[in-house]
Design an enzyme around this catalytic site. Structure first.
Site, PDB file in Angstrom:
ATOM      1  N   LYS A  35      98.472  97.871 156.577  1.00 33.28           N
ATOM      2  CA  LYS A  35      99.506  98.923 155.704  1.00 33.28           C
ATOM      3  C   LYS A  35      98.611 100.203 156.159  1.00 33.28           C
ATOM      4  O   LYS A  35      99.738 101.234 156.108  1.00 33.28           O
ATOM      5  CB  LYS A  35      98.346  98.897 154.516  1.00 33.28           C
ATOM      6  CG  LYS A  35      98.437  97.509 153.608  1.00 33.28           C
ATOM      7  CD  LYS A  35      97.870  97.704 152.156  1.00 33.28           C
ATOM      8  CE  LYS A  35      96.695  96.893 151.942  1.00 33.28           C
ATOM      9  NZ  LYS A  35      95.748  96.107 153.046  1.00 33.28           N
ATOM     10  N   THR A  36      97.291 100.360 156.480  1.00 28.96           N
ATOM     11  CA  THR A  36      97.378 101.568 157.460  1.00 28.96           C
ATOM     12  C   THR A  36      97.999 102.427 158.299  1.00 28.96           C
ATOM     13  O   THR A  36      98.200 103.053 158.570  1.00 28.96           O
ATOM     14  CB  THR A  36      95.622 101.351 157.455  1.00 28.96           C
ATOM     15  OG1 THR A  36      94.931 100.673 156.521  1.00 28.96           O
ATOM     16  CG2 THR A  36      95.334 103.039 158.133  1.00 28.96           C
ATOM     17  N   ASP A 220      96.143 106.536 151.269  1.00 24.53           N
ATOM     18  CA  ASP A 220      95.534 104.749 151.674  1.00 24.53           C
ATOM     19  C   ASP A 220      94.615 104.086 150.817  1.00 24.53           C
ATOM     20  O   ASP A 220      93.931 105.324 149.869  1.00 24.53           O
ATOM     21  CB  ASP A 220      95.579 104.899 153.153  1.00 24.53           C
ATOM     22  CG  ASP A 220      94.855 103.395 153.962  1.00 24.53           C
ATOM     23  OD1 ASP A 220      95.344 102.510 152.684  1.00 24.53           O
ATOM     24  OD2 ASP A 220      94.176 103.169 154.935  1.00 24.53           O
ATOM     25  N   GLU A 221      94.631 102.893 150.970  1.00 21.30           N
ATOM     26  CA  GLU A 221      92.803 102.302 149.503  1.00 21.30           C
ATOM     27  C   GLU A 221      93.539 103.251 148.299  1.00 21.30           C
ATOM     28  O   GLU A 221      92.827 103.371 148.190  1.00 21.30           O
ATOM     29  CB  GLU A 221      92.107 103.765 150.257  1.00 21.30           C
ATOM     30  CG  GLU A 221      91.506 102.720 151.297  1.00 21.30           C
ATOM     31  CD  GLU A 221      91.303 100.965 152.047  1.00 21.30           C
ATOM     32  OE1 GLU A 221      91.143 100.567 151.096  1.00 21.30           O
ATOM     33  OE2 GLU A 221      91.058 100.825 153.291  1.00 21.30           O
ATOM     34  N   GLN A 251      91.144  94.266 147.068  1.00 21.05           N
ATOM     35  CA  GLN A 251      90.294  94.841 147.858  1.00 21.05           C
ATOM     36  C   GLN A 251      89.599  95.781 146.775  1.00 21.05           C
ATOM     37  O   GLN A 251      88.951  97.038 147.401  1.00 21.05           O
ATOM     38  CB  GLN A 251      90.349  95.438 148.923  1.00 21.05           C
ATOM     39  CG  GLN A 251      91.478  94.041 149.828  1.00 21.05           C
ATOM     40  CD  GLN A 251      91.232  94.711 151.731  1.00 21.05           C
ATOM     41  OE1 GLN A 251      90.566  95.049 152.795  1.00 21.05           O
ATOM     42  NE2 GLN A 251      92.424  94.903 151.591  1.00 21.05           N
ATOM     43  N   ARG A 611      87.387  91.206 157.874  1.00 25.01           N
ATOM     44  CA  ARG A 611      86.979  92.298 158.702  1.00 25.01           C
ATOM     45  C   ARG A 611      87.326  92.445 159.897  1.00 25.01           C
ATOM     46  O   ARG A 611      87.220  92.337 161.400  1.00 25.01           O
ATOM     47  CB  ARG A 611      85.512  92.874 158.070  1.00 25.01           C
ATOM     48  CG  ARG A 611      85.330  93.966 157.631  1.00 25.01           C
ATOM     49  CD  ARG A 611      86.186  94.892 156.550  1.00 25.01           C
ATOM     50  NE  ARG A 611      87.825  94.336 155.920  1.00 25.01           N
ATOM     51  CZ  ARG A 611      88.897  94.618 155.804  1.00 25.01           C
ATOM     52  NH1 ARG A 611      89.172  95.857 156.666  1.00 25.01           N
ATOM     53  NH2 ARG A 611      89.621  94.113 154.726  1.00 25.01           N
TER      54      ARG A 611
HETATM   55  P1  ATP Z   1      92.673  96.985 155.570  1.00 28.37           P
HETATM   56  O1  ATP Z   1      93.530  95.605 153.842  1.00 28.37           O
HETATM   57  O2  ATP Z   1      92.031  95.892 155.643  1.00 28.37           O
HETATM   58  O3  ATP Z   1      92.964  98.257 155.309  1.00 28.37           O
HETATM   59  P2  ATP Z   1      95.172  96.949 156.766  1.00 28.37           P
HETATM   60  O4  ATP Z   1      96.446  96.188 155.467  1.00 28.37           O
HETATM   61  O5  ATP Z   1      95.819  98.307 156.590  1.00 28.37           O
HETATM   62  O6  ATP Z   1      94.141  96.059 156.756  1.00 28.37           O
HETATM   63  P3  ATP Z   1      95.544  97.328 158.949  1.00 28.37           P
HETATM   64  O7  ATP Z   1      94.197  97.953 159.579  1.00 28.37           O
HETATM   65  O8  ATP Z   1      96.924  98.777 159.217  1.00 28.37           O
HETATM   66  O9  ATP Z   1      95.516  96.546 158.089  1.00 28.37           O
HETATM   67  O10 ATP Z   1      96.131  96.487 160.748  1.00 28.37           O
HETATM   68  C1  ATP Z   1      95.407  95.239 161.154  1.00 28.37           C
HETATM   69  C2  ATP Z   1      95.409  95.165 161.928  1.00 28.37           C
HETATM   70  O11 ATP Z   1      97.072  94.721 163.191  1.00 28.37           O
HETATM   71  C3  ATP Z   1      95.276  96.279 163.065  1.00 28.37           C
HETATM   72  O12 ATP Z   1      94.370  95.784 164.487  1.00 28.37           O
HETATM   73  C4  ATP Z   1      96.683  96.448 163.746  1.00 28.37           C
HETATM   74  O13 ATP Z   1      96.804  97.389 164.469  1.00 28.37           O
HETATM   75  C5  ATP Z   1      97.433  94.577 164.034  1.00 28.37           C
HETATM   76  N1  ATP Z   1      98.827  95.552 162.929  1.00 28.37           N
HETATM   77  C6  ATP Z   1      99.246  95.636 161.951  1.00 28.37           C
HETATM   78  N2  ATP Z   1     100.243  95.180 162.098  1.00 28.37           N
HETATM   79  C7  ATP Z   1     100.635  94.994 163.367  1.00 28.37           C
HETATM   80  C8  ATP Z   1     101.960  94.591 163.555  1.00 28.37           C
HETATM   81  N3  ATP Z   1     103.432  94.764 163.655  1.00 28.37           N
HETATM   82  N4  ATP Z   1     102.096  93.977 165.080  1.00 28.37           N
HETATM   83  C9  ATP Z   1     100.923  93.867 165.972  1.00 28.37           C
HETATM   84  N5  ATP Z   1      99.742  94.777 165.041  1.00 28.37           N
HETATM   85  C10 ATP Z   1      99.911  94.997 164.661  1.00 28.37           C
HETATM   86 MG    MG Z   2      93.667  99.651 156.248  1.00 28.12          MG
END
Ligand code: ATP
Ligand code: MG
Length: 728
Positions: A35-36, A220-221, A251, A611
């Protein structure tokens, strides 16, 4: 312009979100699904592919740390400067707007921000001026009420008349506080948002300007926004800006602070044509960790439909360690970290998470002892916390009346009516005569520089400290500590702070008593030493806590990350320890009483588990001395809610007892092996002599034991090769 690099490294769904035509969008997806990452790439896409000026973008995140990281990542993707891009927290952005538009907001140009502490002091002053009894109407409660009104967008004048005395009193305080702030140009945290909202609402031209400027707003969040933040967002977007909100309802962990998960629903209903995008592939964690997280959160009802999978490796099972007590738990954590570092791991790839700040002390001590650098996020180190410093100041005064810093700190904490004027008189006398504040106070009373009420309250304080010192003479260190915390009124004073805060402070004070009790058993040097002047145990304890508050934290370089589960949101680490998985602690005592509270705790656990990238440890202790008492808690229900086949129990047991003896007779034996020895067993080795078995690792042929030898210290030995003789 070539924008392929912005879409590279994204999956189908992510790409769709990043490259979508302008419009409102909601990305709801589980942890670690990117997402981020989508938010960051979307911003880069808008700038590079859609030609949007960075000036026309507004990005909102949850913490300053996250904002800094986001800016960095965006800049890495861009070919142009992003310096005009606004990235910040809600508070940070509101502050910025008010600084730019102080006139429109009705503020003086040099308006001053009140932090929580300042705000509290001011409310206290207001209450005093209104002659409102602080004992009946605690200051903190009034502050809490004011902030809550502001968070819901309510001004004092708009509060309805009420028959309820509580409401009436708080309304009077709020009104008076409000006018004092307005006269003095003072702005508290909650005011930043409210003032900004009102300013935009009341100034059509200004609002139109920003609506036009920010064609795109990204949040975000989103699941943790509160009422006023949502209103602010909606006002600013105004139907013309495009809003992309990303979040995960699973979350949402700030309900207790007013966050409204309903905002996710409201966003879909109240914003036009919201495209909902789901991301289902997790890139962060192993299959095992992800399955465990999914199974856990499946116990919550009423979730948005979601499935999360990974192509990644299955990975190791989740390691569960049942410790005898919290010391044993901390030692286990420290040992595993030390082992991982020895195997080439880096300290900053590891995070130790806990539910309550009070848990950190024992963990910190174990890490210190093992010489493992660590850093604590989002929360002060134990001995630096205000309530702990207050308690230590009282202790210090009982030991040394002339400790001026301690005197300053607590002479009017808890408040006992010693005013600034009185204090200033004492300070002057102390300077003029070059005596301590304590001495100056006594002389000022004696010679009549202080009179009447001022003299009385200062004399009371002197009597209080003298009384503590005298009464404490025959008490042990921890009894003295406990007594001083009570007699000083600190326990009451801090306990009255509202909500989680007051509870946490009380727990920390009780934790200090535990620290004192433990300290007595753990003196490195004997108190009476031939070469050293005898130091009292109290003096040693005070010195030690001062040291602990100072240098021991290794600021630079690689360090283990320690933080509460709340502050771990959004972050990721290769190895994660979730400690204190016990009923009453996690889920927390209070939260588990309502279904909503329990579900929020479960979401917090989901946040914790997700995490972890590769390795996850879960620990709980059978006995925990926390909040000053020994608790026998059952393992957390969250452990039971994980599929058993994903969890592997670690059978190493090390008996650690708080009483002076290092080892206890074994209660829980590890799996019997033909050649196994019991923990606590006395053994003899040909070369190292006599020793005691501390722990064992591995199975069968590969069983290793750690033995503490009287002469040779601690050694790890292969049991099959060591040829140990067992002694009785
Ligand atoms: P959270 O809910 O904990 O905030 P999130 O959904 O924001 O998580 P991110 O932090 O954006 O998730 O991504 C999680 C991990 O996966 C990061 O290390 C990111 O770089 C990696 N990642 C996300 N998408 C891809 C992709 N398409 N290919 C490779 N790595 C990815
Ligand atoms: Mg995130």
């Amino acid at each position: 312009m070539d924008v392929t690099h912005i879409l590279a490294g994204l999956n189908e769904a992510q790409r769709e979100a990043v490259a979508a035509p302008p419009g409102n969008a909601l990305v709801v997806a589980g942890a670690g699904s990117g997402k981020t990452r989508v938010l960051v790439h979307r911003i880069a896409w808008l700038i590079e592919a859609e030609g949007v000026s960075p000036y026309g973008l507004l990005a909102v995140t949850f913490t300053n740390k996250a904002a800094a990281e986001m800016r960095q990542r965006i800049e890495a993707l861009l070919s142009v400067s992003a310096s005009s891009l606004w990235v910040g927290t809600f508070h940070g952005i509101a502050h910025r707007l008010l600084r730019m538009h102080w006139q429109e907001a009705g503020l003086p140009q040099n308006f001053q921000i009140l932090d929580a502490d300042d705000q509290q002091r001011l409310v206290k002053r207001v209450m005093r001026a209104l002659d409102i009894d602080e004992h009946r109407w605690p200051v903190r409660q009034a502050v809490w009420a004011i902030n809550q009104h502001k968070d819901e967008g309510r001004r004092a004048a708009a509060l309805p008349d009420s028959d309820d005395l509580f409401q009436v009193i708080h309304k009077r305080i709020y009104e008076s506080y409000e006018s004092l702030c307005n006269e003095g140009g003072l702005v508290d945290f909650a005011e930043l948002l409210l003032r900004c909202l009102e300013c935009l609402r009341g100034d059509e031209a200004l609002l139109a300007h920003y609506r036009q400027r920010f064609g795109h707003i990204l949040v975000d969040e989103f699941q943790d926004t509160n009422g006023i933040q949502y209103d602010w967002l909606k006002l600013l977007a105004g139907g013309t800006s495009h809003v992309m909100a990303v979040g995960d309802d699973d979350q949402s962990i700030y309900g207790w602070r007013g966050a409204r998960i309903e905002n996710v629903r409201a966003f879909i209903d109240e914003f036009e044509d919201v495209a909902t995008i789901r991301l289902e592939q997790n890139y962060r964690s192993t299959g095992t960790i992800l399955d465990a997280a999914n199974a856990l959160i499946g116990h919550n009802a009423g979730r948005l439909p979601k499935s999360l999978w990974t192509e990644g490796a299955v990975g190791d099972p989740i390691a569960l360690y049942s410790a005898d007590n919290d010391l044993d738990e901390a030692r286990f954590v420290a040992e595993r970290i030390a082992g991982a570092i020895e195997d080439g791991g880096s300290a900053d790839e590891m995070a130790v998470l806990y539910r309550s700040n009070a848990q950190s002390r024992v963990l910190e001590e174990a890490l210190m002892r093992a010489d493992i650098p660590y850093r604590i996020y989002g929360g002060f180190r134990f001995f630096e916390r205000a309530e702990i410093k207050n308690a230590l100041s009282y202790l210090r005064l009982t030991h040394d009346r002339h400790a001026d810093v301690a005197f300053e700190r607590v002479v009017n904490t808890p408040p006992r009516g010693i005013g600034e004027k009185t204090l200033e008189a004492v300070r002057q006398l102390s300077r003029a005569r070059a005596v301590s504040l304590w001495q100056a106070s006594k002389e000022a009373i004696h010679e009549g520089q202080l009179r009447g009420r001022a003299a009385n309250v200062v004399a009371e304080f002197i009597k209080l400290i003298d009384g503590m010192a005298e009464g404490g003479q025959d008490l042990s260190l921890h009894e003295l500590t406990e007594w001083v915390i009570e007699a000083s009124g600190l326990m009451d004073y801090h306990g009255r702070e509202p909500g989680e805060r007051g509870l946490a402070r009380k727990e920390n004070l009780q934790e200090l008593v535990s620290a004192a009790r433990q300290f007595s058993g753990e003196l490195v040097f004997p108190l009476q030493d031939a070469d050293q002047p005898a130091m009292s145990e109290l003096a040693e304890f005070l010195d030690q806590s001062a040291l602990d508050a100072g240098d021991r934290e290794s600021g630079a370089g690689s360090a283990v990350q320690m933080m509460t589960l709340h502050s771990a949101k959004g972050l990721e680490f290769p190895t994660v320890f979730i400690t204190g998985l016990e009923e009453g602690l996690f889920p927390h005592r209070q939260s588990r009483e309502t279904e909503n509270g329990l579900e929020e705790e479960r979401r917090l656990c989901y946040v914790g588990i997700t995490r972890a990238m590769r390795t996850l440890y879960l620990t709980h202790a059978e006995v925990r001395r926390l909040h000053g008492v020994e608790n026998h808690n059952r393992p957390s229900r969250f452990i039971r809610e994980l599929p058993p086949n994903l969890v592997s129990e670690i059978r190493v047991r090390r008996m650690v007892d708080r009483s002076s003896s290092l080892l206890n007779p074994v209660r829980g034996l590890f799996a019997p092996e033909p050649s196994a020895v019991n923990i606590g067993q006395r053994v003899a080795h040909q070369k190292f002599g006599e020793g005691v078995v501390l722990q064992s690792d591995g199975q069968g042929e590969r069983t290793r034991v750690q033995v503490h030898f009287a002469a040779a210290g601690e050694k790890w030995l292969m049991l099959s090769a060591a040829n140990l003789q067992t002694l009785d």
